[in-house]
Design a protein around this motif. Structure first.
Motif, PDB file in Angstrom:
ATOM      1  N   THR A  94      -4.771  -7.399  -7.198  1.00  0.00           N
ATOM      2  CA  THR A  94      -3.933  -7.761  -6.047  1.00  0.00           C
ATOM      3  C   THR A  94      -2.656  -6.918  -6.079  1.00  0.00           C
ATOM      4  N   GLY A  95      -1.940  -6.924  -4.973  1.00  0.00           N
ATOM      5  CA  GLY A  95      -0.636  -6.276  -4.945  1.00  0.00           C
ATOM      6  C   GLY A  95       0.349  -6.994  -5.848  1.00  0.00           C
ATOM      7  N   GLN A  96       0.220  -8.317  -5.896  1.00  0.00           N
ATOM      8  CA  GLN A  96       1.114  -9.117  -6.737  1.00  0.00           C
ATOM      9  C   GLN A  96       0.978  -8.677  -8.198  1.00  0.00           C
ATOM     10  N   VAL A 124       2.748  -5.282  -8.770  1.00  0.00           N
ATOM     11  CA  VAL A 124       4.207  -5.396  -8.937  1.00  0.00           C
ATOM     12  C   VAL A 124       4.518  -5.924 -10.341  1.00  0.00           C
ATOM     13  N   TYR A 138       9.471  -8.883  -0.067  1.00  0.00           N
ATOM     14  CA  TYR A 138       8.391  -9.843   0.209  1.00  0.00           C
ATOM     15  C   TYR A 138       8.625 -11.115  -0.630  1.00  0.00           C
ATOM     16  N   THR A 190       7.157 -11.540  -4.142  1.00  0.00           N
ATOM     17  CA  THR A 190       7.844 -10.758  -5.180  1.00  0.00           C
ATOM     18  C   THR A 190       9.104 -11.491  -5.628  1.00  0.00           C
ATOM     19  N   GLU A 203      11.566  -2.065  -1.626  1.00  0.00           N
ATOM     20  CA  GLU A 203      10.416  -1.783  -0.754  1.00  0.00           C
ATOM     21  C   GLU A 203      10.830  -0.668   0.198  1.00  0.00           C
ATOM     22  N   ASN A 240       9.674  -6.160   3.795  1.00  0.00           N
ATOM     23  CA  ASN A 240       8.898  -7.210   4.448  1.00  0.00           C
ATOM     24  C   ASN A 240       9.759  -8.479   4.415  1.00  0.00           C
ATOM     25  N   ASP A 244       7.932  -0.393  -3.759  1.00  0.00           N
ATOM     26  CA  ASP A 244       6.748  -0.986  -3.131  1.00  0.00           C
ATOM     27  C   ASP A 244       6.583  -0.321  -1.767  1.00  0.00           C
ATOM     28  N   THR A 302       3.992  -0.635   0.312  1.00  0.00           N
ATOM     29  CA  THR A 302       2.888  -1.314   1.015  1.00  0.00           C
ATOM     30  C   THR A 302       2.947  -1.132   2.524  1.00  0.00           C
ATOM     31  N   SER A 336       0.382  -3.246  -2.341  1.00  0.00           N
ATOM     32  CA  SER A 336      -0.646  -4.216  -2.038  1.00  0.00           C
ATOM     33  C   SER A 336      -1.642  -3.440  -1.179  1.00  0.00           C
ATOM     34  N   THR A 394      -4.324  -4.564  -0.287  1.00  0.00           N
ATOM     35  CA  THR A 394      -4.856  -5.595   0.610  1.00  0.00           C
ATOM     36  C   THR A 394      -4.470  -5.310   2.060  1.00  0.00           C
ATOM     37  N   LEU A 420      -8.684  -8.155  -1.394  1.00  0.00           N
ATOM     38  CA  LEU A 420      -7.435  -8.105  -2.152  1.00  0.00           C
ATOM     39  C   LEU A 420      -7.481  -6.939  -3.141  1.00  0.00           C
ATOM     40  N   ALA A 421      -6.385  -6.206  -3.246  1.00  0.00           N
ATOM     41  CA  ALA A 421      -6.300  -5.112  -4.230  1.00  0.00           C
ATOM     42  C   ALA A 421      -4.851  -4.659  -4.340  1.00  0.00           C
TER      43      ALA A 421
HETATM   44  C1  LIG Z   1       5.323  -5.753   0.351  1.00  0.00           C
HETATM   45  C2  LIG Z   1       4.303  -6.551  -0.399  1.00  0.00           C
HETATM   46  N1  LIG Z   1       4.130  -6.349  -1.711  1.00  0.00           N
HETATM   47  C3  LIG Z   1       3.221  -7.059  -2.423  1.00  0.00           C
HETATM   48  C4  LIG Z   1       2.464  -8.035  -1.826  1.00  0.00           C
HETATM   49  C5  LIG Z   1       1.474  -8.814  -2.648  1.00  0.00           C
HETATM   50  O1  LIG Z   1       0.199  -8.315  -2.408  1.00  0.00           O
HETATM   51  P1  LIG Z   1      -1.164  -9.166  -2.539  1.00  0.00           P
HETATM   52  O2  LIG Z   1      -1.123 -10.206  -1.480  1.00  0.00           O
HETATM   53  O3  LIG Z   1      -2.219  -8.141  -2.384  1.00  0.00           O
HETATM   54  O4  LIG Z   1      -1.146  -9.782  -3.900  1.00  0.00           O
HETATM   55  C6  LIG Z   1       2.609  -8.275  -0.463  1.00  0.00           C
HETATM   56  C7  LIG Z   1       1.795  -9.337   0.192  1.00  0.00           C
HETATM   57  O5  LIG Z   1       2.043  -9.697   1.321  1.00  0.00           O
HETATM   58  C8  LIG Z   1       3.542  -7.519   0.284  1.00  0.00           C
HETATM   59  O6  LIG Z   1       3.724  -7.707   1.593  1.00  0.00           O
END
Ligand SMILES: Cc1ncc(COP(=O)(O)O)c(C=O)c1O
Length: 450
Positions: free
Chosen positions: A87-89, A92, A113, A116, A156, A160, A185, A187, A207, A209, A219-220
């Motif tokens: 996942t993106g989470q 990070v 986000y 985060t 970022e 977001n 980030d 994303t 992310s 995703t 998810l990735a």
């Molecule tokens: C800017 C940003 N970073 C990280 C994430 C986390 O990613 P994930 O939902 O794939 O875990 C998100 C999710 O919305 C995001 O918007």
């Protein structure tokens, strides 16, 4: 013929990191659906476990399908290597844990986000990692937040949910002056709109995703190492990279891997120990999405221009937080750094009381109420009640998120349909005749960031 490893081009999005192999030479990247790999012999198993011989041992730390995605993303961003995560989470978390340990400190943007922010203020707090938040528009605030035990800066490239931009080279200069790397980030921008490593960042996270996969199915995440930060210049700050480690047979990662040491540690320790690995079937979904990334981003951008133009002229809209709005505080940065557009995820404030937010969202038909962004479909969210609900009122205020702030992720449907959907949902709030696409901008406000 070039396989397109040079930068983020239409060719590298389709070809980088993959060459069909004998005997079948499959043109699409095959899914190596395996948990583990048979070792050639006992000696080979020993030397691979001792990290002396490269190769795949177990899919938690590496897989040939996932490796194609990693090489492609590294090529798109101009990094030396990349690591895919579930996942993106996780991306990070792994990117930061590789740099920062308990008792150490991170300086982070105040406009991040919400997930985060949860990671930084709750889970990292449990680990004894301290975090200070700095306004991305105030470079001096970043310098003032640095402490002797600061080990990373985090921001970022497009924030977001407010599409906040910043002077990244200026923040990178502060980070480097303090002897720490800048993690970005990327994303919401993707390497099509912005490549943070070209603007002073040291590590990029995604992310995947969102736009990289792009279809809301998978998810990735990914961590990209720019390979330029010299950890050996500050050996006492990063003993995990610059001192002998029993785990690595007494070797020093920096001596073994040089500028690849950061990602080697991320993979061999954090991906290995915590296990947030990407499944090969998911990697293929993201690879397929990447093939059309530039085409989709162009259409997302075109639609966003239409939607922003419509919203800035609507009497029921108090502010549109997109850097393409001429008097937005970062309009100049958008022109300087984002010539292909500043993304398609942004927010606007309703000129109504907060009780109108729910009915407005429920009137939308095309914009789906979804906790996601970067899909082909247009999506809507209410950050104060959804993605950023765990932030305190003060944190939300610092992030510029009000009770009537609405986040949009503009999809690739027909722009006229998107504008018509917003128009019918806003109409009862304005008490006015329905507005149509192309209405000249009349009322433009930069909103709470100004
Ligand atoms: C800017 C940003 N970073 C990280 C994430 C986390 O990613 P994930 O939902 O794939 O875990 C998100 C999710 O919305 C995001 O918007």
């Amino acid at each position: 013929m070039s396989t397109g490893d040079g930068g983020c081009t239409a060719t590298s999005l389709i070809h980088a990191g993959y060459e069909p192999q004998d005997p079948y030479r499959p043109v699409a990247v095959p899914i190596y659906q395996t948990a583990a790999y048979e070792f050639r012999d006992y000696a080979s198993a020993r030397s691979m476990f001792a990290l002396k011989e490269p190769g795949f041992t177990y899919t938690r730390t590496g897989n040939p399908t996932v490796a194609v995605l990693e090489q492609r993303i590294a090529a798109l961003d101009g990094g030396v290597a990349a690591l895919a995560t579930a996942t993106g989470q996780a991306a990070v978390a792994v990117a930061l844990l590789t740099l920062v340990r308990g008792g150490e400190h991170i300086v982070a943007s105040s406009k991040l986000y919400g997930g985060t922010v949860d990671l930084l203020t709750d889970t990292f707090d449990d680990f004894g990692i301290e975090v200070s938040f700095a306004d991305p528009a105030d470079v001096g605030a970043w310098a003032a937040a640095v402490r002797p035990r600061t080990r990373a800066f985090l921001t970022e490239s497009i924030g977001n949910p407010l599409a906040t931009l910043q002077d990244l080279p200026a923040i990178a200069a502060v980070a480097h002056g303090a002897g720490v790397p800048l993690v970005v980030d990327n994303t919401l921008a993707t390497p099509v709109l912005y490549r943070p490593l070209d603007h002073g960042a040291d590590v990029v996270v995604y992310s995947a995703t969102k736009f990289l996969g792009g279809h809301g199915t998978t998810l990735a995440g990914a961590v990209v190492d720019g390979g330029r930060f010299d950890f050996s210049a500050y050996p006492d700050k990063w003993p995990q990279l610059t001192k002998p480690k029993r785990r690595y047979g007494g070797e020093v990662l920096w001596e073994r891997h040089g500028h690849g040491a950061y990602l080697a540690l991320a993979r061999s320790k954090y991906l290995h120990d915590l296990g947030p690995s990407l499944a090969p079937s998911s990697a293929v979904q993201i690879l397929q999405g990447l093939e059309t990334l530039d085409v989709r981003i162009a259409q997302h951008g075109q639609n966003t221009r239409e939607v922003v133009r419509f919203l800035t002229s609507h009497p029921a809209v108090a502010a549109v937080h997109h850097p393409s709005v001429p008097d937005h505080p970062q309009a100049g940065l958008a022109v300087r750094d984002f010539p292909r557009g500043a993304g398609s995820v942004f927010s606007f404030d309703l000129a109504a009381d907060s009780g109108q937010v729910g009915p407005f969202i429920d009137r939308l038909r095309l914009f789906k109420l979804v906790a996601n962004v970067g899909d082909t479909r247009s999506l809507v969210a209410h950050p104060a009640a959804m993605t950023h609900c765990r932030l305190s009122r003060e944190q939300r205020a610092a992030a510029g998120i009000g009770e009537t702030t609405i986040r949009l992720s503009v999809g690739v449907e027909a722009a006229a349909d998107l504008v018509a959907d917003l128009a019918q949902a806003l109409e009862p709030l304005a008490g006015a005749a329905p507005l149509t696409a192309g209405t000249p901008a009349a009322v433009i406000s930069a909103g709470s960031e100004a």
